[in-house]
Design a protein around this motif. Structure first.
Motif, PDB file in Angstrom:
ATOM      1  N   ILE A 466       0.806  -1.222   0.000  1.00  0.00           N
ATOM      2  CA  ILE A 466       0.000   0.000   0.000  1.00  0.00           C
ATOM      3  C   ILE A 466       0.843   1.278   0.000  1.00  0.00           C
ATOM      4  CG2 ILE A 466      -1.990  -1.093   1.095  1.00  0.00           C
ATOM      5  CD1 ILE A 466      -1.099   0.022   3.762  1.00  0.00           C
ATOM      6  N   TRP A 467       2.204   1.118  -0.006  1.00  0.00           N
ATOM      7  CA  TRP A 467       3.073   2.293   0.019  1.00  0.00           C
ATOM      8  C   TRP A 467       3.992   2.332  -1.192  1.00  0.00           C
ATOM      9  CZ3 TRP A 467       0.638   4.973   3.293  1.00  0.00           C
ATOM     10  CH2 TRP A 467       0.183   4.455   4.504  1.00  0.00           C
ATOM     11  N   PRO A 468       4.408   3.533  -1.640  1.00  0.00           N
ATOM     12  CA  PRO A 468       5.295   3.658  -2.806  1.00  0.00           C
ATOM     13  C   PRO A 468       6.718   3.185  -2.512  1.00  0.00           C
ATOM     14  CG  PRO A 468       4.892   5.808  -1.825  1.00  0.00           C
ATOM     15  CD  PRO A 468       3.977   4.847  -1.127  1.00  0.00           C
ATOM     16  N   THR A 469       7.444   2.818  -3.554  1.00  0.00           N
ATOM     17  CA  THR A 469       8.779   2.216  -3.409  1.00  0.00           C
ATOM     18  C   THR A 469       9.738   3.087  -2.595  1.00  0.00           C
ATOM     19  OG1 THR A 469       8.541   1.028  -5.497  1.00  0.00           O
ATOM     20  CG2 THR A 469      10.779   1.355  -4.678  1.00  0.00           C
ATOM     21  N   GLY A 470       9.787   4.378  -2.896  1.00  0.00           N
ATOM     22  CA  GLY A 470      10.758   5.252  -2.241  1.00  0.00           C
ATOM     23  C   GLY A 470      10.557   5.396  -0.747  1.00  0.00           C
ATOM     24  N   MET A 471       9.337   5.099  -0.273  1.00  0.00           N
ATOM     25  CA  MET A 471       9.042   5.261   1.159  1.00  0.00           C
ATOM     26  C   MET A 471       8.510   3.979   1.775  1.00  0.00           C
ATOM     27  SD  MET A 471       7.263   9.013   1.148  1.00  0.00           S
ATOM     28  CE  MET A 471       6.295   8.664  -0.318  1.00  0.00           C
ATOM     29  N   ARG A 472       8.568   2.887   1.025  1.00  0.00           N
ATOM     30  CA  ARG A 472       7.951   1.642   1.495  1.00  0.00           C
ATOM     31  C   ARG A 472       8.526   1.188   2.833  1.00  0.00           C
ATOM     32  NH1 ARG A 472       8.328  -1.205  -2.932  1.00  0.00           N
ATOM     33  NH2 ARG A 472       6.273  -0.465  -3.562  1.00  0.00           N
ATOM     34  N   ASN A 473       9.856   1.113   2.911  1.00  0.00           N
ATOM     35  CA  ASN A 473      10.478   0.617   4.132  1.00  0.00           C
ATOM     36  C   ASN A 473      10.237   1.562   5.301  1.00  0.00           C
ATOM     37  OD1 ASN A 473      12.255  -1.868   4.579  1.00  0.00           O
ATOM     38  ND2 ASN A 473      13.284  -0.311   5.801  1.00  0.00           N
ATOM     39  N   LEU A 474      10.289   2.874   5.051  1.00  0.00           N
ATOM     40  CA  LEU A 474      10.069   3.857   6.119  1.00  0.00           C
ATOM     41  C   LEU A 474       8.650   3.748   6.675  1.00  0.00           C
ATOM     42  CD1 LEU A 474      10.739   6.327   7.831  1.00  0.00           C
ATOM     43  CD2 LEU A 474      10.130   7.762   5.870  1.00  0.00           C
ATOM     44  N   LEU A 475       7.653   3.725   5.785  1.00  0.00           N
ATOM     45  CA  LEU A 475       6.262   3.712   6.241  1.00  0.00           C
ATOM     46  C   LEU A 475       5.881   2.372   6.869  1.00  0.00           C
ATOM     47  CD1 LEU A 475       4.692   5.777   3.352  1.00  0.00           C
ATOM     48  CD2 LEU A 475       4.971   6.482   5.716  1.00  0.00           C
ATOM     49  N   MET A 476       6.449   1.281   6.342  1.00  0.00           N
ATOM     50  CA  MET A 476       6.245  -0.011   7.006  1.00  0.00           C
ATOM     51  C   MET A 476       6.831   0.021   8.411  1.00  0.00           C
ATOM     52  SD  MET A 476       6.866  -2.935   4.092  1.00  0.00           S
ATOM     53  CE  MET A 476       6.563  -4.291   5.236  1.00  0.00           C
ATOM     54  N   ASN A 477       7.980   0.663   8.551  1.00  0.00           N
ATOM     55  CA  ASN A 477       8.609   0.760   9.874  1.00  0.00           C
ATOM     56  C   ASN A 477       7.834   1.669  10.810  1.00  0.00           C
ATOM     57  OD1 ASN A 477      11.341  -0.648  10.379  1.00  0.00           O
ATOM     58  ND2 ASN A 477      11.444  -0.045   8.239  1.00  0.00           N
ATOM     59  N   ILE A 478       7.205   2.711  10.273  1.00  0.00           N
ATOM     60  CA  ILE A 478       6.376   3.577  11.115  1.00  0.00           C
ATOM     61  C   ILE A 478       5.181   2.787  11.659  1.00  0.00           C
ATOM     62  CG2 ILE A 478       4.788   5.546  11.086  1.00  0.00           C
ATOM     63  CD1 ILE A 478       6.743   6.980   9.236  1.00  0.00           C
ATOM     64  N   CYS A 479       4.537   2.036  10.770  1.00  0.00           N
ATOM     65  CA  CYS A 479       3.402   1.199  11.210  1.00  0.00           C
ATOM     66  C   CYS A 479       3.868   0.172  12.239  1.00  0.00           C
ATOM     67  CB  CYS A 479       2.776   0.481  10.011  1.00  0.00           C
ATOM     68  SG  CYS A 479       1.935   1.566   8.845  1.00  0.00           S
ATOM     69  N   SER A 480       5.007  -0.454  11.945  1.00  0.00           N
ATOM     70  CA  SER A 480       5.550  -1.451  12.862  1.00  0.00           C
ATOM     71  C   SER A 480       5.978  -0.820  14.177  1.00  0.00           C
ATOM     72  CB  SER A 480       6.737  -2.161  12.204  1.00  0.00           C
ATOM     73  OG  SER A 480       7.242  -3.176  13.021  1.00  0.00           O
ATOM     74  N   MET A 481       6.519   0.409  14.110  1.00  0.00           N
ATOM     75  CA  MET A 481       6.924   1.132  15.315  1.00  0.00           C
ATOM     76  C   MET A 481       5.728   1.372  16.226  1.00  0.00           C
ATOM     77  SD  MET A 481       8.087   5.092  15.698  1.00  0.00           S
ATOM     78  CE  MET A 481       6.392   5.587  15.457  1.00  0.00           C
ATOM     79  N   ILE A 482       4.649   1.865  15.632  1.00  0.00           N
ATOM     80  CA  ILE A 482       3.442   2.103  16.428  1.00  0.00           C
ATOM     81  C   ILE A 482       2.898   0.778  16.952  1.00  0.00           C
ATOM     82  CG2 ILE A 482       1.091   3.029  16.353  1.00  0.00           C
ATOM     83  CD1 ILE A 482       2.097   5.005  14.223  1.00  0.00           C
ATOM     84  N   GLY A 483       3.051  -0.273  16.137  1.00  0.00           N
ATOM     85  CA  GLY A 483       2.638  -1.598  16.581  1.00  0.00           C
ATOM     86  C   GLY A 483       3.391  -2.071  17.807  1.00  0.00           C
ATOM     87  N   ARG A 484       4.576  -1.494  18.030  1.00  0.00           N
ATOM     88  CA  ARG A 484       5.360  -1.875  19.208  1.00  0.00           C
ATOM     89  C   ARG A 484       4.650  -1.554  20.518  1.00  0.00           C
ATOM     90  NH1 ARG A 484      10.312  -4.861  19.389  1.00  0.00           N
ATOM     91  NH2 ARG A 484      10.780  -5.197  17.193  1.00  0.00           N
ATOM     92  N   PHE A 485       3.680  -0.645  20.472  1.00  0.00           N
ATOM     93  CA  PHE A 485       2.890  -0.425  21.682  1.00  0.00           C
ATOM     94  C   PHE A 485       2.251  -1.738  22.119  1.00  0.00           C
ATOM     95  CE2 PHE A 485       2.750   4.174  20.465  1.00  0.00           C
ATOM     96  CZ  PHE A 485       3.215   4.675  21.664  1.00  0.00           C
ATOM     97  N   GLY A 486       1.832  -2.527  21.127  1.00  0.00           N
ATOM     98  CA  GLY A 486       1.225  -3.821  21.434  1.00  0.00           C
ATOM     99  C   GLY A 486       2.193  -4.763  22.113  1.00  0.00           C
TER     100      GLY A 486
END
Length: 540
Positions: A466-486
């Motif tokens: 769901i994210w563009p190539t240039g920002m794919r890893n960054l935005l996946m990491n942002i989602c995963s970072m917030i997921g760390r609350f879990g």
């Protein structure tokens, strides 16, 4: 037909065409995916090693009046005389004071103790030979138990704080560089952690190890996904998902073989030093190279790919790569990973809502996954806790196969909804099963972990699409970072069992149920190409 024509008109940016030309999933890509097995297994092990190092053991007060401290065992027939019991087990840090009578040699009669006088102790007898940080740092008795739970929480805080930075670095300097540097640094911190002599320094190194190593799996995952075309994306991602539980099973096996936590940490962190050789053995993602305008490096890798796959790279493919690299350089954005492009995500309502919903899904899935993982060592008696963990983690292997067929035939959103609903159902229903029905509880945990693992694998694929190539890893990491609350909350949620035994499982089940509905607020990506630009992502 109109979609087909649009695709033909945009063929100068069709990187899937280039990959199909040089071999979509040939010998070369298979070899690179195999090379990712080691970092994926190790990252799985490092993500949950705190479950072993901060695990507890049954212990009781030593009774010097009745036993020699250098030659004693946990279970004694006179324990009920000397120690108060709770729930059929001797209390850990309490004992009865002695009366004024003396004990006959080799005996420990009830008359020796005064049951109305309960006192504390400072010497203990442990049930097993396990030597974890609980014993090394003297983290004993109920009032100190939170220190063990904090190990997992600090681990997840380290990942939480550094995920956006490592994601940004990955999009700036490449997936491979972040993978190697992260793994080798994690190995160094992990080996130092094995030999520190204080709880404070152990926690500092736990934080640092998680901080540098937390996104290694994400980098390896993105590398594998970007090496292949859309046609083989599901196969590549589910293969990775099937590999991941190998690290968790390895963790359980090593925990059984190495009861001393120092030897255990040394054994699991040393292999990561081998990843330094990946600089010469493994190629960078061609999608990332093209997105950042690195034409020469991209062409070198693509030609090598074509050669090893017994293919010829056509002039049209070379032109597509040349045009894409020229566009990336001409835009001045290097694949859209600069600050202005990140701001564009937050300025666009569609992408902002997508980021929020994706992050909520990550919180729910991570909370349930790590909660059930930590709880896996507690579903039977302590003598089998690692066996319980291994069998529960093995549920991720069939989960990967289930994930493959679900993604292939029913789409991402429906698959996520189904798996999370199943996880919620068995987790909540397990609270009504009497504790002595061990086999039924094991089966329900197995099904719950299988469903949750499948959801995790689907979420990784979904997040990449769901994210563009240039920002794919960054935005996946942002989602995963917030997921760390879990994952921060999961170890602490387990402590609620002291107040109501089944409360943690009810929380995990409820979170899974909520996620099953939230997922429908994200776009379906089944059968669609990976978005290359921000506009491609918006159009999903």
């Amino acid at each position: 037909m109109s979609d087909k024509k649009a695709d033909e008109t945009d063929s100068h940016n069709d990187l899937d065409y280039v990959l199909s030309d040089v071999g979509e999933f040939g010998i070369y890509q298979i070899g690179q995916c195999i090379a990712m097995v080691l970092p994926i297994i190790l990252s799985a092990t490092y993500a949950v090693e705190f479950i072993v190092t901060s695990s507890t053991d049954d212990y009781r007060c030593a009774i010097p009046e009745c036993e020699w401290l250098n030659n004693t065992i946990y279970d004694q027939n006179w324990l009920s005389h000397a120690i108060p019991f709770k729930n059929g087990r001797p209390k850990k840090c309490s004992r009865f004071g002695t009366s004024h009578q003396s004990a006959p040699d080799g005996q420990c009669p009830k008359s020796l103790f005064n049951e109305s006088n309960v006192i504390g102790c400072n010497e203990y007898v442990f049930k097993t030979d396990e030597y974890r940080i609980m014993r090394e740092f003297g983290i004993l008795c109920d009032e100190n138990e939170y220190k063990l739970a904090l190990v997992g929480t600090v681990n997840n805080i380290g990942g939480f704080l550094f995920m956006p930075l490592t994601g940004l670095l990955s999009d700036k300097f490449g997936r491979l560089t972040v993978l190697i540097v992260g793994m080798v640094s994690c190995a160094i911190f992990g080996l130092i952690k094995a030999f520190v002599g204080s709880y404070m320094w152990y926690m500092v190194l736990e934080f640092l190890c998680a901080a540098v190593g937390t996104t290694t799996y994400m980098a390896a995952f993105v590398l594998c996904v970007e090496w292949v075309s859309s046609k083989y994306r599901i196969l590549a991602s589910t293969t990775i998902a099937a590999t991941y539980p190998g690290g968790e099973i390895l963790l359980g096996v090593m925990a059984m073989l190495l009861p001393n936590y120092r030897a255990f940490l040394s054994a699991i962190y040393t292999p990561a030093l081998l990843l330094a050789f990946y600089f010469w053995l493994v190629p960078e993602s061609t999608r990332w190279l093209i997105a950042t305008g690195q034409y020469e490096r991209a062409m070198k890798i693509l030609k090598r790919t074509a050669k090893q796959n017994n293919r010829e790279m056509s002039e049209k493919s070379m032109e597509i790569v040349r045009n894409s690299c020229t566009d990336a350089k001409g835009s001045g954005k290097n694949g859209e990973n600069d600050c202005s492009s990140i701001i564009a995500i937050f300025q666009n309502k569609i992408l902002l809502i997508r980021l929020i919903m994706c992050s909520l899904c990550w919180i729910s899935v991570v909370f349930v996954f790590y909660g059930l993982s930590v709880n896996a060592t507690k579903i039977t008696d302590d003598s089998n806790k690692y066996l319980s963990y291994i069998t529960t983690m093995a549920a991720e292997v069939p989960a990967a196969l289930i994930t493959f067929f679900m993604l292939k035939y029913i789409g991402r959103r429906t698959a996520m909804c189904c798996t999370m609903t199943i996880a919620a159902s068995v987790t909540i229903l397990s609270t009504f099963v009497p504790s002595h029905y061990t086999l039924i509880i094991r089966i329900m945990f197995f099904v719950g972990m299988c469903a949750t693992s499948s959801s995790f694998a689907i979420l990784y694929v979904f997040s990449a699409e769901i994210w563009p190539t240039g920002m794919r890893n960054l935005l996946m990491n942002i989602c995963s970072m917030i997921g760390r609350f879990g994952s921060m909350l999961a170890p602490l949620a387990i402590l609620l069992s002291h107040y109501k035994q089944n409360l943690p499982l009810l929380l995990f089940g409820s979170a899974a149920l909520i996620c099953g509905f939230i997922i429908f607020m994200l776009p379906e990506t089944k059968g669609k190409k990976l978005p290359h630009t921000v506009q491609d992502a918006i159009k999903l």
